[in-house]
Design a protein around this motif. Structure first.
Motif, short mmCIF file in Angstrom:
data_model
loop_
_atom_site.label_atom_id
_atom_site.label_comp_id
_atom_site.label_asym_id
_atom_site.label_seq_id
_atom_site.Cartn_x
_atom_site.Cartn_y
_atom_site.Cartn_z
N LYS A 244 0.83 -1.20 0.00
CA LYS A 244 0.00 0.00 0.00
C LYS A 244 0.87 1.25 0.00
O LYS A 244 0.61 2.21 -0.75
CB LYS A 244 -0.92 -0.02 1.22
N GLN A 245 1.91 1.26 0.83
CA GLN A 245 2.81 2.41 0.87
C GLN A 245 3.57 2.56 -0.45
O GLN A 245 3.81 3.68 -0.90
CB GLN A 245 3.79 2.25 2.03
N ALA B 270 3.02 9.30 -5.78
CA ALA B 270 3.59 10.60 -5.41
C ALA B 270 4.75 10.97 -6.32
O ALA B 270 4.96 12.15 -6.65
CB ALA B 270 4.04 10.56 -3.95
N THR C 172 1.36 4.19 -2.96
CA THR C 172 1.23 5.62 -2.65
C THR C 172 2.49 6.38 -3.05
O THR C 172 2.41 7.48 -3.63
CB THR C 172 0.96 5.80 -1.15
N THR C 173 3.65 5.79 -2.76
CA THR C 173 4.91 6.45 -3.12
C THR C 173 5.06 6.56 -4.62
O THR C 173 5.52 7.59 -5.14
CB THR C 173 6.09 5.68 -2.51
N SER D 179 3.39 12.47 -9.27
CA SER D 179 2.57 13.65 -9.05
C SER D 179 3.38 14.91 -9.34
O SER D 179 4.59 14.96 -9.17
CB SER D 179 2.08 13.68 -7.59
#
Length: 970
Positions: free
Chosen positions: A335-336, A343, A339-340, A346
């Protein structure tokens, strides 16, 4: 500034090192860890060949003074003239050179408060390779001290760019699902089906009498209507290859434990047995992850699986962990990671990355070729170059050829150099996936951005076209083969003969026979005979202009038979040549790995006569069954052991020891085979995986992350942790196991590790209570007391016990701090003298540096000297230590000290209970406080009396002066 630095330099914490500064280079912020060794090689090559660069090689003095690090020319006496200066807390990573241990480098990350700062890499060379660990350790201490003083916490944004998490899992199988979002009970349903199929498989084995060796896990289609199971096959690939592939695990009787690695944009499944990546899936292809409801120690993820023919389907891969807590950690890590990864793509993040980034492709290439033999690395680089445009390929080829590389390794360095420059240039104009080109003030898209985006999309399409070109060519070749078969069928029909054809496909040989008995209806539709039934059957479809002989432009059947015979012989010759090339390539790789393992300086090299002696002993047919003379073996070991046959000698010595000393049945290790232990999951996986990178980090065989060396070391440590459940895994065992792996295979190293642990009783110091280690520290302290009283007194005055400096010596058998050649020589003596040799070497090390230790006048200086300076031995000092250790005999003293330790422990156990001691301590503390209060009262009273006396004396003095003045005036 100079005065400040001079004041800092005068402090005791300041250090200086005489080094050779090779140069520096700025870095793109997307530069990753696998790219760094190639960058260091580039700076090194420029300095050695005196090429133009940011800095030339020169002799320097590196001054360390918290929080500054300053590089000053060696011939300059003015510290204000420096080459560069920076704060120690900006150092983010150190790089060791595995080819030459005298080289090292470190990275400077960009400073957040300075927009003009950039990442840089500084490269140094030490005069002595043993100096490098001391320099790096000192720089780290300065960096830590600076970070403590700094109020801001360390930025870890760049560090996340390097890290990846690893877990040990057991591959259970895969299933095909109808939807990318599966129900919560999917994992439990899959496990039930796997078990049902295993029961059915065992039943079939019993019916057939023998199990097939080519079985693989089954593939199920799970949905509203599950289909019947069918075998699925895949093919493994070399580690870090770019194309993803299906897993091909073995059946239940084979090792299916894997390392599950969660990276930046993908997950990898690595086999420790084959040392290769068997599965690689990008995050964008993974739709969901789930954990079992009933089977909580299982998890899986659903991803898109590309099929050559037909639409893409969704597949769920199922794994098992050692415990439920590990599954929770895996799910949280994934999950991390998702997300990373989001990011990084992003626009809010400064480092923007996507899977199509040129720097990311270069990262995967460097990761793929890390630790490979140079010719193999060259092939991987050439494959990567084939994906570039023609102009880029020609440009890189011309630049490399101008520099005239002398070897494959140097050519690889040059190609990576130009590839890095090319990727950094392309990265500046790269448009990330999902990004929209910027618009100008009028709202229209900038033309240059459009052209850049168009070129990027065109590059992506070109890469896809090139990747599909191979499959297209394979289809063409298959069609050509079909045409050849049709032609052969037609030939047999026309000439009433039989033809045997040998087809070579990869590593397999197929034999096909064609005869005139085949029915004409069996001919393929595109047969020449089927094309024109009215044509003369004797007319060949090939024209006479193609070189046919004979009376009518045709060859006779005998000519064709001769040609086929010649073709068959040539095909057989090609097959033999291919097998021989594969054998030579495997032998070359084995020699390269063996040379890499034994890349250390030998201490006390043996003469030719001693080598011949060991050759005779190792070739003796009864060496494992007949006991040899103990004194003869001891004398041979003292004379030296050849480095190339050291592993065989250790096995021979362990066998001879077991012939003379048989352990009691209750003390013998379990007889579980090594391969069976590898199939199990260990609860010690985290501790083992963390220590893999810390074990011999500068050695080329172990320096590659999850390379062949680290995976072999993981197998060995994991197997022992499962065999010896009382000890499990303890820090220090990895160095012992690593040194064994450098000299022998995995199974031989495992057997030798069991010998050291059980037969020589080294495992006692790794037990959880570590009582044996405490006894050893007491014995070493008593040896110092009896043999070197001044040194013992000096250490006791500064409250330095042996556990502060000697514990790593005993736990790692000196392998963590001392040169490998010296440690290997200690192991030679260990096999014939037992653990006594550890005490003798430790005592020799301390006695030889006694004068220098006595000159140190502080706790920190003594500990620093013991930990940093003593391990940096010269070659002559190491030989002297080994000679002294051989001649020393302290076996009786060690036994007496051990008995003395146990007697002291018994006396302490008979002492008053802790409650009585605490009461006595409380009474003493109260009495002490009362005495302190009385002392303070007496001190105050004495001060008051002293002031009163001084006041009275002053008053009398004033009266006398006043009376004298009155007399003078009268």
């Amino acid at each position: 500034m100079y005065n400040d630095f001079k004041g800092l330099h005068n402090q005791k914490a300041d250090k200086r090192f005489a080094l050779c500064y090779m140069g520096w280079s700025s870095l793109d912020r997307r530069t990753t860890l696998p790219m760094l060794p190639w960058l260091v090689a580039e700076i090194r090559r420029k300095s050695e060949k005196n090429e133009s660069g940011p800095a030339q090689a020169r002799e320097v003095q590196l001054y360390l003074s918290p929080p500054l690090i300053r590089c000053v020319p060696a011939n300059s006496s003015n510290l204000s003239v420096f080459i560069f200066e920076h704060k120690a807390q900006f150092i983010s990573r150190f790089i060791h050179n595995s080819h030459d241990l005298s080289y090292f480098a470190y990275l400077i990350r960009s400073q957040p408060d300075n927009p003009e700062s950039e990442m840089a890499c500084h490269v140094f060379k030490a005069c002595d390779p043993n100096q490098v660990p001391e320099v790096i350790s000192s720089i780290r201490q300065v960096s830590k001290a600076a970070l403590k003083e700094e109020s801001k916490p360390k930025q870890e944004s760049d560090e996340s760019f390097y890290n990846s998490q690893k877990f040990e899992v057991l591959y259970c199988g895969k299933v095909t699902v109808n939807h990318k979002k599966a129900p919560s009970t999917l994992i439990d349903d899959c496990i039930d089906k796997f078990r049902q199929h295993e029961i059915e498989r065992k039943r079939l084995r019993l019916l057939n009498g023998q199990r097939s060796s080519t079985e693989a896990p089954v593939e199920f289609i799970v949905g509203d209507n599950p289909l019947s199971s069918s075998l699925c096959e895949g093919s493994t690939r070399r580690r870090h290859a770019s194309a993803p592939n299906n897993v091909q695990p073995s059946d239940a009787d084979k090792n299916r434990t894997m390392l599950f690695q969660v990276g930046r944009f993908e997950v990898n499944l690595i086999s420790p047995d084959t040392k290769s990546v068997v599965l690689e899936k990008n995050f964008k292809d993974i739709s969901s992850c789930s954990q079992g409801v009933k089977q909580t120690d299982h998890f899986g993820f659903i991803c898109r699986d590309v099929v050559e023919s037909g639409p893409a389907q969704y597949v769920c891969y199922v794994f098992q962990c050692a415990s439920e807590s590990l599954v929770d950690e895996v799910m949280l890590t994934m999950k991390q990671a998702f997300t990373t990864a989001a990011a990084l793509q992003s626009s809010k993040n400064q480092i923007k990355l996507c899977e199509a980034c040129p720097m990311h492709d270069l990262h995967k290439l460097c990761e793929r070729i890390e630790g490979l033999y140079p010719p193999r690395a060259k092939l991987a680089i050439q494959k990567y170059l084939s994906q570039l445009s023609d102009n880029e390929q020609v440009n890189i080829f011309e630049r490399v050829q101008k520099m005239k590389p002398a070897s494959d390794h140097e050519e690889n360095e040059l190609v990576i150099l130009h590839l890095r420059q090319l990727c950094e240039t392309k990265q500046k104009s790269h448009v990330h996936i999902g990004e929209v080109p910027q618009q100008n003030a009028s709202g229209s898209t900038v033309t240059s951005d459009n052209s850049i985006a168009g070129r990027n999309k065109l590059d992506v399409l070109k890469n896809k076209a090139r990747s599909s070109l191979t499959s297209s060519l394979e289809n063409i070749f298959s069609r050509v083969c079909v045409c050849v078969v049709r032609l052969l069928q037609w030939y047999c029909q026309q000439y009433h003969s039989t033809v045997t054809v040998f087809f070579l496909s990869g590593k397999s040989l197929s034999i096909c026979c064609f005869s005139d008995h085949m029915d004409g209806r069996e001919l393929l539709p595109l047969s020449p005979r089927a094309l024109n039934q009215d044509q003369d059957p004797q007319v060949s479809p090939l024209s006479p202009e193609q070189g046919f002989g004979g009376e009518k432009g045709r060859r006779s059947p005998a000519d064709y038979r001769a040609l086929w015979k010649k073709a068959i012989h040539q095909q057989i010759l090609l097959i033999r040549m291919e097998k021989e090339n594969q054998r030579l390539e495997a032998s070359r790789d084995e020699l390269h790995i063996r040379k890499m393992k034994l890349d250390y300086q030998e201490v006390c090299p043996c003469s030719k006569e001693v080598q011949a002696l060991w050759d005779r002993k190792l070739s003796s047919p009864c060496r494992t069954k007949v006991q040899w003379d103990k004194e003869e073996i001891h004398s041979a070991v003292c004379q030296g052991v050849p480095k190339s046959r050291r592993g065989e000698v250790w096995l021979l010595l362990s066998q001879q020891y077991r012939l003379r000393h048989r352990l009691p049945q209750r003390q013998q290790p379990p007889e579980t085979p090594y391969q069976d232990l590898l199939k199990q999951l260990t609860a010690q996986q985290h501790a083992i995986l963390v220590d893999l990178g810390r074990t011999f980090p500068t050695h080329q065989y172990f320096s590659t992350q999850l390379g062949a060396g680290q995976l072999s070391l993981y197998n060995l440590l994991k197997a022992y942790s499962l065999l010896d459940t009382e000890v499990g895994y303890c820090q220090g065992i990895s160095f012992v196991a690593g040194l064994l792996l450098l000299h022998m295979s995995e199974e031989q190293a495992f057997d030798t590790l069991k010998f050291l642990m059980y037969d020589l009783s080294i495992r006692r110091q790794y037990r959880p209570d570590m009582i044996s280690l405490q006894i050893q520290m007491y014995q070493l302290s008593r040896l110092l007391h009896d043999y070197h009283r001044n040194l013992y007194t000096h250490l006791e005055e500064h409250e330095i016990c042996p556990s502060l400096y000697a514990a790593p010596w005993f736990l790692t058998l000196f392998a963590s701090q001392f040169p490998l050649g010296f440690v290997a020589r200690i192991f030679d003596l260990l096999f014939v003298q037992g653990t006594e040799v550890i005490f003798k070497v430790a005592l020799c090390l301390l006695s030889s540096h006694e004068g220098e230790i006595l000159e140190c006048d502080g706790f920190e200086s003594i500990v620093d000297y013991l930990k940093s300076t003593i391990p940096t031995l010269t070659h002559s000092q190491m030989e002297e230590m080994i000679t002294k250790a051989i001649e020393m005999d302290i076996s009786k003293q060690l036994h007496a000290y051990e008995v003395e330790y146990h007697v002291l422990q018994d006396e302490l156990s008979d002492a008053p209970p802790p409650s009585e001691d605490s009461d006595r301590l409380d009474k003493l503390e109260k009495a002490n406080s009362q005495l302190k209060k009385q002392n303070m009262d007496l001190l105050e009273k004495l001060q008051v009396d002293w002031f009163e006396k001084q006041a009275s004396v002053l008053f009398l003095y004033c009266q006398c002066v006043e009376a004298q003045n009155k007399r003078q005036t009268a």
